[in-house]
Design a protein around this motif. Structure first.
Motif, short mmCIF file in Angstrom:
data_model
loop_
_atom_site.label_atom_id
_atom_site.label_comp_id
_atom_site.label_asym_id
_atom_site.label_seq_id
_atom_site.Cartn_x
_atom_site.Cartn_y
_atom_site.Cartn_z
N UNK A 65 47.29 -54.11 99.25
CA UNK A 65 47.91 -53.70 97.91
C UNK A 65 47.11 -53.43 97.06
N UNK A 66 47.50 -52.32 96.00
CA UNK A 66 46.61 -52.04 94.90
C UNK A 66 46.08 -53.23 94.26
N UNK A 67 46.82 -54.06 93.80
CA UNK A 67 46.68 -55.08 93.05
C UNK A 67 45.53 -56.22 93.69
N UNK A 68 45.70 -56.33 94.89
CA UNK A 68 44.79 -57.13 95.83
C UNK A 68 43.23 -56.34 96.15
N UNK A 69 43.41 -55.17 95.87
CA UNK A 69 42.08 -54.28 95.95
C UNK A 69 41.30 -54.39 94.57
N UNK A 70 42.22 -54.43 93.48
CA UNK A 70 41.67 -54.34 92.23
C UNK A 70 40.97 -55.82 91.96
N UNK A 71 41.55 -57.00 92.54
CA UNK A 71 41.10 -58.18 92.59
C UNK A 71 39.44 -58.20 93.27
N UNK A 72 39.54 -57.90 94.54
CA UNK A 72 38.47 -57.74 95.03
C UNK A 72 37.30 -56.97 94.57
N UNK A 73 37.61 -55.81 94.03
CA UNK A 73 36.49 -55.01 93.31
C UNK A 73 36.10 -55.61 92.35
N UNK A 74 37.27 -55.97 91.28
CA UNK A 74 36.64 -56.48 89.97
C UNK A 74 36.08 -57.62 89.89
N UNK A 75 36.38 -58.43 91.13
CA UNK A 75 35.35 -59.80 91.26
C UNK A 75 34.31 -59.51 92.06
N UNK A 76 33.97 -58.41 92.61
CA UNK A 76 32.91 -58.22 93.42
C UNK A 76 32.90 -59.01 94.74
N UNK A 77 33.90 -59.24 95.06
CA UNK A 77 33.89 -60.53 96.57
C UNK A 77 34.06 -59.62 97.93
N UNK A 78 32.94 -58.83 98.39
CA UNK A 78 32.95 -58.15 99.32
C UNK A 78 32.83 -58.74 100.67
N UNK A 79 33.00 -60.16 100.90
CA UNK A 79 32.71 -60.90 101.92
C UNK A 79 33.52 -60.36 103.36
#
Length: 116
Positions: A65-79
């Motif tokens: 969902x959008x909120x999950x993508x926001x958390x990933x990209x704002x945290x730069x957690x690209x694992x």
């Protein structure tokens, strides 16, 4: 009479324009079309290096969902994407474009991605 109809029409157009601008401003602000291209380019580079088995992306925007993508990209957690070397080398502008692509085609977006 014509003056009232004209003024009412102008007010309706102004209101609709304001609403559409407000909804458009919700996303991250990058170029989603460029983001899709850049994301595929990153995955292809990773495949050519031999880090992944397939040149087609394993992660789709509709996976979260959008909120999950926001958390990933704002945290730069690209694992989750794999290809750590490629993600480490990506510019902030390209990351914003990819984020826009994932955010705008997330599972809860108005137009979720339908294929990988």
């Amino acid at each position: 009479m014509f003056k009232k109809v004209f003024i009412t029409g102008i007010l309706i157009l102004f209101t609709l324009g304001s609403l559409s601008a407000a909804f458009a401003a919700e996303g991250p602000g990058g170029n989603k079309r460029k983001g899709k291209y850049t994301y595929r380019k990153v995955v292809k580079a990773c495949f050519e290096r031999g880090a992944v088995d397939s040149a087609s992306p394993k992660v789709s925007p509709a996976d979260k969902k959008q909120a999950e993508w926001k958390a990933i990209f704002e945290g730069k957690n690209f694992g989750e994407f794999g290809c750590d070397q490629e993600w480490a080398d990506i510019s902030d502008a390209d990351a914003l474009d990819i984020y826009s692509y994932f955010y705008n085609f997330a599972a809860d977006s108005p137009t979720p991605a339908t294929c990988k």
